[in-house]
Scaffold this motif. Structure first.
Motif, mmCIF file in Angstrom:
data_model
loop_
_atom_site.group_PDB
_atom_site.id
_atom_site.type_symbol
_atom_site.label_atom_id
_atom_site.label_comp_id
_atom_site.label_asym_id
_atom_site.label_seq_id
_atom_site.Cartn_x
_atom_site.Cartn_y
_atom_site.Cartn_z
ATOM 1 N N GLY A 104 0.816 -1.205 0.000
ATOM 2 C CA GLY A 104 0.000 0.000 0.000
ATOM 3 C C GLY A 104 0.844 1.247 0.000
ATOM 4 O O GLY A 104 2.080 1.214 0.017
ATOM 5 N N ALA A 105 0.170 2.373 -0.021
ATOM 6 C CA ALA A 105 0.837 3.667 0.098
ATOM 7 C C ALA A 105 1.057 3.947 1.582
ATOM 8 O O ALA A 105 0.186 3.697 2.402
ATOM 9 N N SER A 106 2.213 4.476 1.932
ATOM 10 C CA SER A 106 2.565 4.654 3.342
ATOM 11 C C SER A 106 1.690 5.686 4.048
ATOM 12 O O SER A 106 1.650 5.728 5.262
ATOM 13 N N TYR A 107 0.955 6.532 3.337
ATOM 14 C CA TYR A 107 0.114 7.531 3.974
ATOM 15 C C TYR A 107 -1.238 6.971 4.416
ATOM 16 O O TYR A 107 -1.968 7.607 5.157
ATOM 17 N N GLU A 108 -1.597 5.773 3.970
ATOM 18 C CA GLU A 108 -2.856 5.166 4.377
ATOM 19 C C GLU A 108 -2.687 4.507 5.734
ATOM 20 O O GLU A 108 -1.626 4.003 6.060
ATOM 21 N N THR A 109 -3.741 4.509 6.548
ATOM 22 C CA THR A 109 -3.701 3.772 7.806
ATOM 23 C C THR A 109 -4.807 2.723 7.792
ATOM 24 O O THR A 109 -5.914 2.972 7.357
ATOM 25 N N ARG A 110 -4.462 1.550 8.248
ATOM 26 C CA ARG A 110 -5.391 0.414 8.281
ATOM 27 C C ARG A 110 -5.173 -0.352 9.577
ATOM 28 O O ARG A 110 -4.187 -0.158 10.265
ATOM 29 N N ASP A 111 -6.084 -1.238 9.838
ATOM 30 C CA ASP A 111 -5.899 -2.132 10.981
ATOM 31 C C ASP A 111 -6.386 -3.530 10.611
ATOM 32 O O ASP A 111 -6.957 -3.741 9.562
ATOM 33 N N PHE A 112 -6.123 -4.463 11.495
ATOM 34 C CA PHE A 112 -6.529 -5.846 11.283
ATOM 35 C C PHE A 112 -7.953 -6.095 11.751
ATOM 36 O O PHE A 112 -8.414 -7.221 11.740
ATOM 37 N N GLY A 113 -8.647 -5.050 12.171
ATOM 38 C CA GLY A 113 -9.956 -5.182 12.790
ATOM 39 C C GLY A 113 -10.921 -6.129 12.108
ATOM 40 O O GLY A 113 -11.635 -6.865 12.757
ATOM 41 N N LYS A 114 -10.970 -6.115 10.787
ATOM 42 C CA LYS A 114 -11.940 -6.940 10.076
ATOM 43 C C LYS A 114 -11.314 -8.178 9.433
ATOM 44 O O LYS A 114 -11.968 -8.868 8.670
ATOM 45 N N PHE A 115 -10.061 -8.453 9.735
ATOM 46 C CA PHE A 115 -9.394 -9.615 9.151
ATOM 47 C C PHE A 115 -9.680 -10.836 10.010
ATOM 48 O O PHE A 115 -9.256 -10.914 11.158
ATOM 49 N N ASN A 116 -10.409 -11.793 9.458
ATOM 50 C CA ASN A 116 -10.792 -12.998 10.187
ATOM 51 C C ASN A 116 -9.731 -14.082 9.948
ATOM 52 O O ASN A 116 -9.825 -14.853 9.001
ATOM 53 N N PHE A 117 -8.735 -14.137 10.798
ATOM 54 C CA PHE A 117 -7.610 -15.049 10.631
ATOM 55 C C PHE A 117 -8.039 -16.502 10.512
ATOM 56 O O PHE A 117 -7.473 -17.257 9.730
ATOM 57 N N SER A 118 -9.041 -16.906 11.276
ATOM 58 C CA SER A 118 -9.439 -18.314 11.288
ATOM 59 C C SER A 118 -10.076 -18.765 9.968
ATOM 60 O O SER A 118 -10.253 -19.958 9.752
ATOM 61 N N SER A 119 -10.375 -17.829 9.080
ATOM 62 C CA SER A 119 -10.964 -18.188 7.780
ATOM 63 C C SER A 119 -9.926 -18.601 6.749
ATOM 64 O O SER A 119 -10.282 -18.947 5.626
ATOM 65 N N PHE A 120 -8.644 -18.568 7.098
ATOM 66 C CA PHE A 120 -7.577 -18.858 6.145
ATOM 67 C C PHE A 120 -6.693 -20.009 6.646
ATOM 68 O O PHE A 120 -5.553 -19.799 7.048
ATOM 69 N N PRO A 121 -7.197 -21.233 6.613
ATOM 70 C CA PRO A 121 -6.447 -22.365 7.174
ATOM 71 C C PRO A 121 -5.177 -22.716 6.402
ATOM 72 O O PRO A 121 -4.300 -23.387 6.948
ATOM 73 N N ASN A 122 -5.044 -22.271 5.162
ATOM 74 C CA ASN A 122 -3.869 -22.616 4.358
ATOM 75 C C ASN A 122 -2.954 -21.433 4.088
ATOM 76 O O ASN A 122 -2.028 -21.537 3.281
ATOM 77 N N LEU A 123 -3.182 -20.316 4.760
ATOM 78 C CA LEU A 123 -2.362 -19.131 4.540
ATOM 79 C C LEU A 123 -0.958 -19.369 5.086
ATOM 80 O O LEU A 123 -0.774 -19.614 6.268
ATOM 81 N N SER A 124 0.025 -19.315 4.206
ATOM 82 C CA SER A 124 1.411 -19.533 4.618
ATOM 83 C C SER A 124 2.244 -18.261 4.540
ATOM 84 O O SER A 124 3.300 -18.178 5.141
ATOM 85 N N ARG A 125 1.747 -17.259 3.813
ATOM 86 C CA ARG A 125 2.509 -16.019 3.650
ATOM 87 C C ARG A 125 1.557 -14.834 3.747
ATOM 88 O O ARG A 125 0.554 -14.766 3.054
ATOM 89 N N LEU A 126 1.896 -13.899 4.627
ATOM 90 C CA LEU A 126 1.136 -12.673 4.779
ATOM 91 C C LEU A 126 2.125 -11.522 4.732
ATOM 92 O O LEU A 126 2.947 -11.345 5.626
ATOM 93 N N SER A 127 2.080 -10.773 3.650
ATOM 94 C CA SER A 127 3.003 -9.669 3.449
ATOM 95 C C SER A 127 2.199 -8.416 3.142
ATOM 96 O O SER A 127 1.536 -8.326 2.114
ATOM 97 N N LEU A 128 2.268 -7.460 4.060
ATOM 98 C CA LEU A 128 1.499 -6.230 3.933
ATOM 99 C C LEU A 128 2.431 -5.019 4.089
ATOM 100 O O LEU A 128 2.246 -4.164 4.947
ATOM 101 N N VAL A 129 3.426 -4.952 3.234
ATOM 102 C CA VAL A 129 4.453 -3.918 3.284
ATOM 103 C C VAL A 129 3.851 -2.559 2.951
ATOM 104 O O VAL A 129 3.088 -2.423 1.996
ATOM 105 N N LYS A 130 4.201 -1.543 3.750
ATOM 106 C CA LYS A 130 3.728 -0.166 3.575
ATOM 107 C C LYS A 130 2.207 -0.083 3.506
ATOM 108 O O LYS A 130 1.647 0.743 2.806
ATOM 109 N N PHE A 131 1.563 -0.960 4.242
ATOM 110 C CA PHE A 131 0.104 -0.985 4.217
ATOM 111 C C PHE A 131 -0.469 -0.065 5.290
ATOM 112 O O PHE A 131 -1.665 0.040 5.442
#
Length: 133
Positions: free
Chosen positions: A85-112
């Motif tokens: 993302g662009a570094s001026y944006e602000t976000r949070d994990f508030g709506k990210f449902n981790f348990s819905s991704f049983p096969n997620l092996s890589r999470l990369s959110l650089v400059k998000f």
């Protein structure tokens, strides 16, 4: 009384076998088509969870494996999320449902632009091997 000859019996058996085979093949083809064009129920939570993050606003759930930054395995389950993302944006994990991704092996959110703490729920990602925030 009419006698059944071996020839007529052979013809009846072959005709019955052909009917059964044709019916079986038709049903197999139908199953393959239905499977190819429908979303497996086990993948529906992944699609909904991606939409709930609101990180992808203009995409629909039917093609999530083609969304920018999303990689899926051969079964259509999400294995990688890599967003930049662009570094001026602000976000949070508030709506990210981790348990819905049983096969997620890589999470990369650089400059998000994440603010706050890394949620404890991230520990539900049992296959996660790469985390880049």
């Amino acid at each position: 009384m009419r006698m059944i000859t071996s020839e007529s019996l052979f013809i009846v058996v072959v005709a019955s076998w052909a009917t059964i085979t044709f019916t079986f093949v038709a049903h197999v083809e139908e199953i393959i088509l239905v499977t190819a064009f429908s979303e497996p129920p086990s993948l529906e939570p992944e699609a909904k969870a991606l939409l709930q993050t609101e990180w992808w606003n203009e995409y629909n759930s039917s093609s999530r494996c083609q969304w920018p930054g999303v990689t899926c395995n051969h079964a259509g389950s999400i294995t990688d999320i890599a967003l930049y993302g662009a570094s001026y944006e602000t976000r949070d994990f508030g709506k990210f449902n981790f348990s819905s991704f049983p096969n997620l092996s890589r999470l990369s959110l650089v400059k998000f632009g994440f603010v706050g703490h890394i949620p404890a729920e991230i520990s539900t990602l049992s296959k996660l091997t790469h985390l880049d925030l």
